[in-house]
Design an enzyme around this catalytic site. Structure first.
Site, short mmCIF file in Angstrom:
data_model
loop_
_atom_site.label_atom_id
_atom_site.label_comp_id
_atom_site.label_asym_id
_atom_site.label_seq_id
_atom_site.Cartn_x
_atom_site.Cartn_y
_atom_site.Cartn_z
N PRO A 15 1.00 -1.26 0.08
CA PRO A 15 0.06 0.07 -0.08
C PRO A 15 0.95 1.39 0.10
CG PRO A 15 0.22 -0.54 2.15
CD PRO A 15 1.23 -1.49 1.42
N ALA A 72 -4.63 4.72 4.01
CA ALA A 72 -4.09 3.79 3.32
C ALA A 72 -4.85 2.99 2.58
CB ALA A 72 -3.22 2.82 4.25
N ASN A 73 -4.44 2.17 1.51
CA ASN A 73 -5.19 1.09 1.08
C ASN A 73 -5.06 -0.33 1.74
OD1 ASN A 73 -6.13 3.01 -0.79
ND2 ASN A 73 -5.66 1.53 -2.72
N ARG A 74 -5.84 -1.44 1.24
CA ARG A 74 -5.37 -2.72 1.92
C ARG A 74 -4.70 -3.55 0.95
NH1 ARG A 74 -10.74 -5.98 3.72
NH2 ARG A 74 -9.25 -7.10 4.46
N VAL A 81 -2.06 1.82 -4.60
CA VAL A 81 -1.63 3.32 -4.27
C VAL A 81 -2.85 4.17 -3.96
CG1 VAL A 81 -0.68 5.41 -5.34
CG2 VAL A 81 0.36 3.13 -6.29
#
Ligand code: CTP
Ligand code: CA
Length: 211
Positions: A14, A26-28, A93
């Protein structure tokens, strides 16, 4: 060792976009799929640069890893790693960042009014770059109309291939993956398998193109 002499650039994990000194957006992403691809490329003899966001994984043998936090840092690290024969952008991202507060926001002050700004799209930037890698591969994690969205991304980002995966189940953080490979020749549905096996398949396809 058919990728001997080739430089393969991989992004994984991420990105973390700070809100204040202790909080992030954040992304997982566990980073597992990207790390497996970097490992498979190194095993095939390539020189591999892995630009990685924050993950709890070891650097695969023979891979040169660059640590980054934010989308901006990831974009800079990717551009600084060019030229590359192949770029495989697996990172999840963050699509938006905020102007971070220098001091910790206090809960007692109520929910913050965050002003979101778009991050740089690394894949789209590479698609337009003078030093565009000869083979540009993106990933697309989708929960619906998986292939349709992947084809749209292939066109808009000028990617050669998109590996589309359905994340409506529990793929995120898991060890298995079910993907569709979108190329100029059409769409291939790959059977569900481990992330390592997806990585080996993908690198085998890259070898066919470069070999
Ligand atoms: N990507 C990137 N830089 C970004 C966002 C995405 O390089 N700022 C890359 C990802 O690494 C992936 C591909 O673009 O290879 C598709 O990412 P995805 O998040 O699926 O697509 P988006 O264009 O961000 O669209 P959305 O999240 O709305 O589906
Ligand atoms: Ca996105």
């Amino acid at each position: 060792m058919t990728l001997q002499g080739k430089h393969i650039l991989v992004t994984a994990g991420p990105t973390h976009e700070p809100i204040d000194p202790v909080r992030v957006i954040a992304n997982r992403s566990s980073g597992r799929q990207g790390y497996a691809i970097a490992a498979a490329a190194a095993e095939a003899g390539a020189r591999v640069t892995l630009v990685s966001g924050p993950v709890a994984l070891k650097t695969p043998p023979g891979v040169s890893r660059v640590h980054v936090e934010t989308a901006e840092q990831m974009a800079d690290a990717v551009m600084a790693s060019l030229p590359a024969d192949v770029a495989i952008l697996v990172a999840a991202v963050a699509d938006w960042r905020v102007e971070p507060s220098g001091t910790k926001l206090k809960k007692g002050d109520g929910p913050p009014k965050l002003k979101f700004v778009a991050t740089r799209d690394i894949l789209a930037e590479l698609g337009l770059n003078e030093q565009r890698p000869g083979l540009l591969i993106g990933f697309a994690a989708e929960t619906e109309r998986v292939v349709e969205h992947a084809i749209a991304k292939q066109t808009s980002k000028r990617a050669d291939w998109i590996v589309a995966n359905d994340v409506s189940g529990d793929v995120m953080g898991g060890h298995r993956n079910r993907v569709h490979l979108v190329t100029a020749d059409g769409v291939e549905d790959w059977p569900e398998t481990s992330k390592e096996e997806v990585a080996r398949h993908l690198i085998a396809r890259v070898e066919q193109v470069l070999g």
